[in-house]
Design a protein around this motif. Structure first.
Motif, PDB file in Angstrom:
ATOM      1  N   GLY A  47      80.054  57.764 -18.509  1.00  0.00           N
ATOM      2  CA  GLY A  47      79.164  58.903 -18.693  1.00  0.00           C
ATOM      3  C   GLY A  47      79.477  59.647 -19.985  1.00  0.00           C
ATOM      4  N   SER A  48      80.744  59.623 -20.399  1.00  0.00           N
ATOM      5  CA  SER A  48      81.110  60.265 -21.664  1.00  0.00           C
ATOM      6  C   SER A  48      80.442  59.547 -22.841  1.00  0.00           C
ATOM      7  N   HIS A  77      77.077  60.928 -23.700  1.00  0.00           N
ATOM      8  CA  HIS A  77      77.017  62.124 -24.556  1.00  0.00           C
ATOM      9  C   HIS A  77      76.961  61.709 -26.025  1.00  0.00           C
ATOM     10  N   ASP A 108      90.300  55.371 -16.879  1.00  0.00           N
ATOM     11  CA  ASP A 108      89.636  56.667 -17.035  1.00  0.00           C
ATOM     12  C   ASP A 108      89.148  57.248 -15.712  1.00  0.00           C
ATOM     13  N   PRO A 124      79.835  57.924 -11.447  1.00  0.00           N
ATOM     14  CA  PRO A 124      81.121  57.299 -11.125  1.00  0.00           C
ATOM     15  C   PRO A 124      82.264  58.317 -11.057  1.00  0.00           C
ATOM     16  N   VAL A 125      82.265  59.287 -11.937  1.00  0.00           N
ATOM     17  CA  VAL A 125      83.339  60.287 -11.925  1.00  0.00           C
ATOM     18  C   VAL A 125      83.256  61.127 -10.657  1.00  0.00           C
ATOM     19  N   ASP A 144      73.562  65.938  -6.171  1.00  0.00           N
ATOM     20  CA  ASP A 144      72.921  65.164  -7.237  1.00  0.00           C
ATOM     21  C   ASP A 144      71.429  65.147  -6.929  1.00  0.00           C
ATOM     22  N   ARG A 184      72.395  57.456  -5.677  1.00  0.00           N
ATOM     23  CA  ARG A 184      73.742  57.958  -5.947  1.00  0.00           C
ATOM     24  C   ARG A 184      74.260  58.795  -4.779  1.00  0.00           C
ATOM     25  N   ALA A 229      81.417  67.577 -11.982  1.00  0.00           N
ATOM     26  CA  ALA A 229      81.515  66.209 -12.496  1.00  0.00           C
ATOM     27  C   ALA A 229      80.178  65.814 -13.123  1.00  0.00           C
ATOM     28  N   HIS A 278      71.346  68.835 -15.607  1.00  0.00           N
ATOM     29  CA  HIS A 278      69.908  68.999 -15.562  1.00  0.00           C
ATOM     30  C   HIS A 278      69.608  69.978 -14.447  1.00  0.00           C
ATOM     31  N   ILE A 314      85.735  68.716 -14.731  1.00  0.00           N
ATOM     32  CA  ILE A 314      86.072  67.431 -15.351  1.00  0.00           C
ATOM     33  C   ILE A 314      84.883  66.843 -16.099  1.00  0.00           C
ATOM     34  N   ILE A 357      82.425  66.693 -19.086  1.00  0.00           N
ATOM     35  CA  ILE A 357      82.816  67.013 -20.464  1.00  0.00           C
ATOM     36  C   ILE A 357      81.881  68.040 -21.100  1.00  0.00           C
ATOM     37  N   GLY A 415      90.145  69.796 -18.150  1.00  0.00           N
ATOM     38  CA  GLY A 415      90.857  68.949 -19.095  1.00  0.00           C
ATOM     39  C   GLY A 415      90.275  67.551 -19.224  1.00  0.00           C
ATOM     40  N   GLN A 416      90.510  66.972 -20.396  1.00  0.00           N
ATOM     41  CA  GLN A 416      90.380  65.525 -20.512  1.00  0.00           C
ATOM     42  C   GLN A 416      91.568  64.989 -19.714  1.00  0.00           C
ATOM     43  N   THR A 417      91.351  63.938 -18.994  1.00  0.00           N
ATOM     44  CA  THR A 417      92.363  63.493 -18.038  1.00  0.00           C
ATOM     45  C   THR A 417      93.653  63.037 -18.711  1.00  0.00           C
ATOM     46  N   LYS A 440      69.221  56.065 -15.579  1.00  0.00           N
ATOM     47  CA  LYS A 440      69.485  55.873 -14.150  1.00  0.00           C
ATOM     48  C   LYS A 440      68.420  54.956 -13.547  1.00  0.00           C
TER      49      LYS A 440
HETATM   50  N1  LIG Z   1      87.554  64.918 -18.018  1.00  0.00           N
HETATM   51  C1  LIG Z   1      87.576  63.666 -18.418  1.00  0.00           C
HETATM   52  O1  LIG Z   1      88.590  63.202 -18.902  1.00  0.00           O
HETATM   53  C2  LIG Z   1      86.378  62.801 -18.228  1.00  0.00           C
HETATM   54  C3  LIG Z   1      86.519  61.423 -18.158  1.00  0.00           C
HETATM   55  C4  LIG Z   1      85.384  60.638 -17.917  1.00  0.00           C
HETATM   56  C5  LIG Z   1      84.148  61.240 -17.808  1.00  0.00           C
HETATM   57  N2  LIG Z   1      84.053  62.593 -17.914  1.00  0.00           N
HETATM   58  C6  LIG Z   1      82.771  63.285 -17.794  1.00  0.00           C
HETATM   59  O2  LIG Z   1      82.343  63.328 -16.456  1.00  0.00           O
HETATM   60  C7  LIG Z   1      80.937  63.506 -16.431  1.00  0.00           C
HETATM   61  C8  LIG Z   1      80.306  62.520 -15.486  1.00  0.00           C
HETATM   62  O3  LIG Z   1      80.546  61.189 -15.893  1.00  0.00           O
HETATM   63  P1  LIG Z   1      79.815  59.989 -15.169  1.00  0.00           P
HETATM   64  O4  LIG Z   1      80.344  58.718 -15.749  1.00  0.00           O
HETATM   65  O5  LIG Z   1      79.899  60.145 -13.719  1.00  0.00           O
HETATM   66  O6  LIG Z   1      78.323  60.209 -15.734  1.00  0.00           O
HETATM   67  P2  LIG Z   1      76.866  60.043 -15.096  1.00  0.00           P
HETATM   68  O7  LIG Z   1      75.908  60.397 -16.143  1.00  0.00           O
HETATM   69  O8  LIG Z   1      76.750  58.696 -14.464  1.00  0.00           O
HETATM   70  O9  LIG Z   1      76.825  61.117 -13.922  1.00  0.00           O
HETATM   71  C9  LIG Z   1      76.446  62.449 -14.059  1.00  0.00           C
HETATM   72  C10 LIG Z   1      75.711  62.821 -12.794  1.00  0.00           C
HETATM   73  O10 LIG Z   1      75.517  64.234 -12.770  1.00  0.00           O
HETATM   74  C11 LIG Z   1      74.273  64.475 -12.156  1.00  0.00           C
HETATM   75  N3  LIG Z   1      73.794  65.835 -12.469  1.00  0.00           N
HETATM   76  C12 LIG Z   1      73.145  66.268 -13.570  1.00  0.00           C
HETATM   77  N4  LIG Z   1      72.839  67.562 -13.464  1.00  0.00           N
HETATM   78  C13 LIG Z   1      73.303  67.976 -12.260  1.00  0.00           C
HETATM   79  C14 LIG Z   1      73.264  69.217 -11.572  1.00  0.00           C
HETATM   80  N5  LIG Z   1      72.701  70.303 -12.126  1.00  0.00           N
HETATM   81  N6  LIG Z   1      73.817  69.286 -10.359  1.00  0.00           N
HETATM   82  C15 LIG Z   1      74.400  68.182  -9.786  1.00  0.00           C
HETATM   83  N7  LIG Z   1      74.454  66.975 -10.399  1.00  0.00           N
HETATM   84  C16 LIG Z   1      73.913  66.872 -11.617  1.00  0.00           C
HETATM   85  C17 LIG Z   1      73.396  63.380 -12.727  1.00  0.00           C
HETATM   86  O11 LIG Z   1      72.227  63.191 -11.954  1.00  0.00           O
HETATM   87  C18 LIG Z   1      74.336  62.188 -12.688  1.00  0.00           C
HETATM   88  O12 LIG Z   1      74.210  61.443 -11.499  1.00  0.00           O
HETATM   89  C19 LIG Z   1      80.475  63.330 -17.871  1.00  0.00           C
HETATM   90  O13 LIG Z   1      80.297  64.601 -18.452  1.00  0.00           O
HETATM   91  C20 LIG Z   1      81.635  62.647 -18.518  1.00  0.00           C
HETATM   92  O14 LIG Z   1      81.705  62.896 -19.890  1.00  0.00           O
HETATM   93  C21 LIG Z   1      85.149  63.364 -18.107  1.00  0.00           C
END
Ligand SMILES: NC(=O)c1ccc[n+]([C@@H]2O[C@H](COP(=O)([O-])OP(=O)(O)OC[C@H]3O[C@@H](n4cnc5c(N)ncnc54)[C@H](O)[C@@H]3O)[C@@H](O)[C@H]2O)c1
Ligand SMILES: [Zn+2]
Ligand SMILES: [Zn+2]
Lengths: 344, 389
Positions: B39-40, B43, B169, B196-197, B217, B222, B261, B267, B308, B310, B333-335, B378
């Motif tokens: 998901g990162s 971005h 990750d 996934p996160v 979500d 999902r 997450a 959105h 978590i 980003i 934090g970034q993990t 998606k």
């Molecule tokens: N902290 C870290 O080290 C780290 C590591 C990996 C990923 N991330 C971040 O975690 C986030 C998620 O990653 P991912 O791989 O699961 O991405 P993803 O895009 O698959 O999932 C994001 C989900 O959030 C949902 N969403 C959007 N708006 C929402 C809302 N208002 N309310 C509830 N849900 C909502 C989306 O529908 C989607 O299913 C990303 O921002 C990613 O950058 C952070």
């Protein structure tokens, strides 16, 4: 996003040492290469500052030009009200982005953002009153609005006060002074020991080519100058307190008169050593500070910052750390270098 | 070698780039056997992270076989099978020694860029902008791994790539998200985002003793995964009001801890979405903190908000009053991936969790451009894509 510092304009070098920064002579192929190298950092920094501005600008532009298109892109329903919102917000950001790119001081433009936030508040208020808004969302959104403008306001005030400017550097008419500190996760004795052997300095000081130790207290320094030239000087240690302090100054006949000191103090909580570097460059009679600045080919403040960061890398990890992009020695995509193209 | 490169907004390509080689003594070169899209990465794909350049090699979730080691790497040998953590960490600085690996003080040679945007620089990351190092990423045939004596985790026989790949990750990320909630017996945890996160945050909250987990979500497939595979109750925010739903489900207290997450591209239905999308599109805020605002408002008094997802820059309309007046704790934090790899590998080996449950698509590296497209939109019930070079 809007907080890059403006580029310092430097006059052309003049006076007896004009060859240091002037670069008026025709360049041989080797000199041309070096010039490219030395200004690469500078260019990449400038590019970065500007990238932030462009980032803002490129996104502002379509909002004015085609709010309908942007509405589609951003997934916002394309109705009359939303289109107006996009257009108004877009115009304003365009102004701000443009200001950041073109103005020497960005404070005024940040104030522009503050005004912009006030406008957003009004817009959101409008949205909240619309009959489509559900009651519970209105409550949440209203609460969310309370903290408005705080960040922009704080930054604008800071910048107006000069807090946003690069720290620790005072440029005087008669020279240039740089002060920088960093914490290194090693004991003061270790850090002192490494620094005390001046031959180590070129490993992390970008503009130093070579330092030779020629006696108990004397050394010979050779630094890169723009246009593939070098400046040289003899230096002597004027104060030496093991584990605490080393101070040096250039001797008679130096191309650029300079002095420096580095101080080592134990950091609290066993965090290692606080290293505090002060450098002073004084130009020989008649030469403007710009010549000295030319020595660095970029903001001296940034240069020393980078030097200290590399010093820390060497002390803590054993080497200057390379990424794929930095090995190219100039702005380059993050891809592995081709064989034989490592810059350092 | 073949690599996936970034070429501006919504454009990734399969390109030939030079093979990586040892640049520092503590490097290793890894021949990649499995890599994933995160998901990162979206971005980056959507153009919200500054300081990307055309041609940057993407990818930060990868594993493979060691094919070369630098003179400073004693713990790995050619042929070892390793998973590589996405933050690059030297192991020697103060932050590394305090297990704050994603804050390594030495791994970002472009630290000055990050300092301008954030005040201080975090660690360098694989394939994640020049501001965060300018390192080529792992959606490629090979990768250079700096500080290979610190990061890579040797994987034993008997566990498949798909079971351990996400130790790079998202499993540690979900786990850290849950750990930051300081879960006590009886706690109810809410998770925004079932990507996934989010899935790993839910699963980890249960591993750490949560009583109930409520996942939010809008994509039915999902939410279904969150229910069936991770064991959560769910709210579809397009069908129900999240705040009201959470209050109904928690006796009006609100969740004890809330995990964001979703991140900077969250959105929302309705006018708030118009507002944040407009402001983000024109850079008046860089990030859309829609889920984050909601998480703060919903959290019970004195609870914890664990971020978590980003965020890259600045957000607007942040309900600080709610945070202060209601004694909330925000953690983020970034993990610090290195911290979690070994203990989570043990959990996998003990059969407490099989992280491969999130995988919905397996593709060749050449298909990455299509992978990005279906993941960002998606489509095809896409949750997680694994690429095989
Ligand atoms: N902290 C870290 O080290 C780290 C590591 C990996 C990923 N991330 C971040 O975690 C986030 C998620 O990653 P991912 O791989 O699961 O991405 P993803 O895009 O698959 O999932 C994001 C989900 O959030 C949902 N969403 C959007 N708006 C929402 C809302 N208002 N309310 C509830 N849900 C909502 C989306 O529908 C989607 O299913 C990303 O921002 C990613 O950058 C952070
Ligand atoms: Zn990731
Ligand atoms: Zn470190």
């Amino acid at each position: 996003m809007t907080l890059q510092q403006s580029r310092q304009t430097r006059g052309p070098a003049s006076g007896p040492k004009a060859e240091v920064g002037g670069g008026t002579q025709p360049l041989g192929p080797r000199q041309g290469e070096d010039r490219q190298q030395s200004s690469a950092h500078h260019r990449s920094r400038e590019r970065f500052s500007r990238a932030l501005g462009w980032f803002s600008l490129s996104l502002g532009l379509p909002a004015v030009a085609t709010p309908r298109e942007l509405a589609r892109l951003t997934g916002v329903p394309d109705d009359q009200q939303n289109r107006t919102v996009l257009r108004v917000v877009g115009v304003r950001e365009l102004g701000v982005g443009f200001g950041i790119l073109t103005q020497p001081r960005s404070a005024a433009w940040l104030w522009g953002r503050v005004a912009g936030d006030a406008m957003d508040l009004a817009l959101l208020g409008l949205a909240l009153r619309s009959k489509h808004a559900q009651q519970s969302r209105v409550t949440a959104a209203t609460a969310a609005v309370v903290g408005v403008t705080a960040l922009d306001l704080v930054r604008a005030v800071q910048l107006s006060r000069g807090l946003g400017r690069p720290s620790g550097r005072v440029r005087e008419d008669r020279g240039m002074h740089v002060l920088k500190t960093i914490t290194v996760n090693r004991s003061p004795e270790e850090v002192y020991g490494f620094w005390h052997d001046f031959r180590n300095l070129p490993r992390f000081m970008d503009h130093l080519e070579d330092v030779q130790v020629i006696g108990e207290r004397r050394s010979h320094w050779k630094a890169k100058a723009p246009a593939g030239r070098t400046v040289e000087w003899d230096a002597e240690i004027v104060e030496d307190r093991p584990g605490e302090l080393i101070a040096w100054r250039s001797l008679e006949g130096a191309d650029v008169r300079n002095s420096g000191s580095v101080r080592f103090t134990p950091a609290p909580g066993r965090r290692g050593t606080e290293v505090r570097v002060e450098l002073h460059y004084s130009p020989p009679g008649g030469v403007v500070g710009a010549t000295i600045a030319g020595l660095f080919g970029e903001e001296p403040d940034q240069q020393v910052n980078g030097d200290l960061r590399r010093f820390k890398q060497v002390m803590e990890t054993g080497e200057v750390v390379q990424s794929d992009a930095t090995t190219h020695g100039r702005p380059h995509p993050a891809q592995p270098p081709k064989d034989g193209v490592i810059a350092q | 070698m073949k690599a996936i490169t970034w070429n501006g907004k919504k454009s990734v390509r399969v390109e030939q780039v030079p093979d990586p080689r040892i640049l520092n003594a503590r490097d290793a070169i890894v021949k990649i056997t499995s890599t994933a899209i995160c998901g990162s990465d979206l971005h980056l794909y959507n153009g919200f992270i500054p300081t990307m350049e055309n041609g940057d090699v993407l990818g930060h979730e990868f594993m493979g076989e060691v094919v070369e080691t630098g003179s400073g790497v004693a713990n790995l040998k050619v042929g070892d099978r390793v998973v590589v953590p996405f933050p690059i960490a030297c192991g020697k600085c103060w932050s590394c020694q305090h297990e704050l690996y994603s804050l390594c003080e030495n791994s970002n040679p472009n630290a000055w860029m990050a300092e301008k945007l954030m005040g201080h620089s975090p660690a360098g990351l694989f394939g994640y902008s020049h501001m965060l190092g300018g390192y080529a990423g792992g959606q490629a045939e090979y990768a250079r791994v700096p500080f290979a004596d610190v990061g890579p985790l040797k994987v034993p026989e008997g566990v498949s790539d798909e079971q351990v790949l996400f130790l790079s990750d998202i499993f540690p990320t979900g786990y850290m998200g849950a750990e930051m909630c300081d879960i006590q017996p009886g706690d109810v945890i809410a998770v925004w985002g079932c990507g996934p996160v989010g899935q790993f945050a839910i699963a980890s909250a249960f591993l750490l003793g949560a009583e109930r987990v409520i996942a939010i979500d809008r994509f039915p497939y999902r939410l279904e995964m969150a229910r069936d595979k991770a064991g959560a109750e769910t709210i579809n925010y397009e069908e129900a009001d999240v705040y009201q739903g959470l209050m109904e489900m928690t006796g009006g207290r609100g969740p004890d801890a809330c995990i964001d997450a979703a991140g900077m591209e969250a959105h929302a239905p309705g006018l708030l979405n118009v507002y944040d999308r407009a402001k983000q599109a024109v850079m008046l805020e860089t990030d859309r903190p829609i889920a984050l605002r909601e998480a703060i408002m919903a959290c019970r008094n004195g609870g914890t908000v664990s971020v978590i997802g980003i965020y890259g820059g600045f957000i607007d309309k942040f309900p600080m009053g709610s945070v202060v007046n209601r004694s909330l704790t925000i953690k983020s934090g970034q993990t610090h991936v290195h911290r979690y790899m070994r203990p989570l590998l043990e959990r996998i080996q003990k059969g407490e969790i099989d992280p491969s449950f999130v995988i919905t698509h397996r593709m060749r590296l050449d298909d990455a451009p299509r992978g990005y497209e279906i993941f960002v939109n998606k489509q095809e019930a896409c949750e997680k894509i694994v690429l095989k070079p």
